[in-house]
Design a protein around this motif. Structure first.
Motif, PDB file in Angstrom:
ATOM      1  N   TYR A   1      -5.469 -15.260  40.404  1.00  0.00           N
ATOM      2  CA  TYR A   1      -4.200 -14.901  39.780  1.00  0.00           C
ATOM      3  C   TYR A   1      -4.223 -15.274  38.300  1.00  0.00           C
ATOM      4  CZ  TYR A   1       0.836 -14.616  38.982  1.00  0.00           C
ATOM      5  OH  TYR A   1       2.069 -14.289  38.495  1.00  0.00           O
ATOM      6  N   GLU A   2      -4.696 -16.488  37.999  1.00  0.00           N
ATOM      7  CA  GLU A   2      -4.767 -16.929  36.604  1.00  0.00           C
ATOM      8  C   GLU A   2      -5.703 -16.025  35.799  1.00  0.00           C
ATOM      9  OE1 GLU A   2      -3.067 -19.238  34.882  1.00  0.00           O
ATOM     10  OE2 GLU A   2      -1.852 -19.543  36.672  1.00  0.00           O
ATOM     11  N   LEU A   3      -6.829 -15.656  36.381  1.00  0.00           N
ATOM     12  CA  LEU A   3      -7.776 -14.779  35.690  1.00  0.00           C
ATOM     13  C   LEU A   3      -7.183 -13.389  35.470  1.00  0.00           C
ATOM     14  CD1 LEU A   3     -10.611 -14.460  34.515  1.00  0.00           C
ATOM     15  CD2 LEU A   3     -11.410 -13.849  36.807  1.00  0.00           C
ATOM     16  N   LEU A   4      -6.497 -12.890  36.480  1.00  0.00           N
ATOM     17  CA  LEU A   4      -5.911 -11.556  36.394  1.00  0.00           C
ATOM     18  C   LEU A   4      -4.900 -11.453  35.262  1.00  0.00           C
ATOM     19  CD1 LEU A   4      -5.592  -8.718  37.668  1.00  0.00           C
ATOM     20  CD2 LEU A   4      -3.839  -9.713  39.149  1.00  0.00           C
TER      21      LEU A   4
ATOM     22  N   HIS B   1       5.138  -9.206  32.022  1.00  0.00           N
ATOM     23  CA  HIS B   1       4.818 -10.188  33.059  1.00  0.00           C
ATOM     24  C   HIS B   1       5.968 -11.175  33.226  1.00  0.00           C
ATOM     25  CE1 HIS B   1       3.151 -13.992  34.601  1.00  0.00           C
ATOM     26  NE2 HIS B   1       2.431 -13.199  35.373  1.00  0.00           N
ATOM     27  N   ASP B   2       6.481 -11.687  32.106  1.00  0.00           N
ATOM     28  CA  ASP B   2       7.586 -12.644  32.162  1.00  0.00           C
ATOM     29  C   ASP B   2       8.829 -12.036  32.807  1.00  0.00           C
ATOM     30  OD1 ASP B   2       5.917 -14.487  30.954  1.00  0.00           O
ATOM     31  OD2 ASP B   2       6.795 -14.213  28.952  1.00  0.00           O
ATOM     32  N   GLU B   3       9.099 -10.765  32.508  1.00  0.00           N
ATOM     33  CA  GLU B   3      10.241 -10.082  33.125  1.00  0.00           C
ATOM     34  C   GLU B   3      10.048  -9.955  34.630  1.00  0.00           C
ATOM     35  OE1 GLU B   3      10.810  -6.328  31.168  1.00  0.00           O
ATOM     36  OE2 GLU B   3      11.369  -7.266  29.258  1.00  0.00           O
ATOM     37  N   LEU B   4       8.836  -9.641  35.052  1.00  0.00           N
ATOM     38  CA  LEU B   4       8.564  -9.513  36.484  1.00  0.00           C
ATOM     39  C   LEU B   4       8.688 -10.855  37.195  1.00  0.00           C
ATOM     40  CD1 LEU B   4       5.590  -6.988  36.372  1.00  0.00           C
ATOM     41  CD2 LEU B   4       7.937  -6.539  37.123  1.00  0.00           C
TER      42      LEU B   4
ATOM     43  N   LEU C   1       6.880 -11.186  40.714  1.00  0.00           N
ATOM     44  CA  LEU C   1       5.626 -11.935  40.686  1.00  0.00           C
ATOM     45  C   LEU C   1       5.951 -13.421  40.739  1.00  0.00           C
ATOM     46  CD1 LEU C   1       3.702 -10.123  37.787  1.00  0.00           C
ATOM     47  CD2 LEU C   1       3.254  -9.953  40.252  1.00  0.00           C
ATOM     48  N   PRO C   2       5.063 -14.219  41.357  1.00  0.00           N
ATOM     49  CA  PRO C   2       5.278 -15.663  41.344  1.00  0.00           C
ATOM     50  C   PRO C   2       4.947 -16.238  39.980  1.00  0.00           C
ATOM     51  CG  PRO C   2       3.217 -15.162  42.433  1.00  0.00           C
ATOM     52  CD  PRO C   2       3.881 -13.843  42.117  1.00  0.00           C
TER      53      PRO C   2
ATOM     54  N   GLY D   1       2.008 -22.152  39.598  1.00  0.00           N
ATOM     55  CA  GLY D   1       3.056 -22.618  40.505  1.00  0.00           C
ATOM     56  C   GLY D   1       2.609 -23.708  41.458  1.00  0.00           C
ATOM     57  N   GLY D   2       1.304 -24.055  41.419  1.00  0.00           N
ATOM     58  CA  GLY D   2       0.817 -25.115  42.283  1.00  0.00           C
ATOM     59  C   GLY D   2       0.821 -24.741  43.745  1.00  0.00           C
ATOM     60  N   HIS D   3       0.455 -23.497  44.040  1.00  0.00           N
ATOM     61  CA  HIS D   3       0.436 -23.052  45.427  1.00  0.00           C
ATOM     62  C   HIS D   3      -0.632 -23.764  46.230  1.00  0.00           C
ATOM     63  CE1 HIS D   3       3.305 -19.969  44.385  1.00  0.00           C
ATOM     64  NE2 HIS D   3       2.521 -19.547  43.422  1.00  0.00           N
ATOM     65  N   ALA D   4      -1.686 -24.243  45.565  1.00  0.00           N
ATOM     66  CA  ALA D   4      -2.752 -24.950  46.263  1.00  0.00           C
ATOM     67  C   ALA D   4      -2.846 -26.358  45.709  1.00  0.00           C
ATOM     68  CB  ALA D   4      -4.097 -24.222  46.046  1.00  0.00           C
TER      69      ALA D   4
END
Length: 81
Positions: free
Chosen positions: A47-50, A62-65, A71-72, A76-79
């Motif tokens: 996700y970070e790379l994308l 991106h910020d609007e989404l 988009l998350p 977000g620290g999902h892992a």
């Protein structure tokens, strides 16, 4: 001939056993080496790379989404680290 409809019939199906079997098959297919924490880390890295290297307009979209919940949020620290 009578035009009366028959009384409603209650019909229940318990799929609990089938769901447990499905989950067992999924875990079996993943194999003993599957690491869910590593998988989540890999998703976060992808996700970070994308979304890295966005120009100003792309970042705005991106910020609007993210604000709209489409988009998350990044990082977000999902892992676990």
């Amino acid at each position: 001939m009578s035009s009366q409809r028959p009384a409603p019939f209650e019909f229940d199906v318990d799929l609990s056993a089938h769901e447990m079997l499905r989950r067992a098959h999924v875990l079996d297919a993943l194999g003993p080496d599957w690491d869910p924490v590593a998988a989540l880390r890999g998703e976060e890295e992808a996700y970070e790379l994308l979304y890295s290297g966005l120009d100003a307009d792309q970042q705005r979209v991106h910020d609007e989404l993210v604000s709209a919940g489409v988009l998350p949020p990044r990082g977000g620290g999902h892992a676990a680290p």
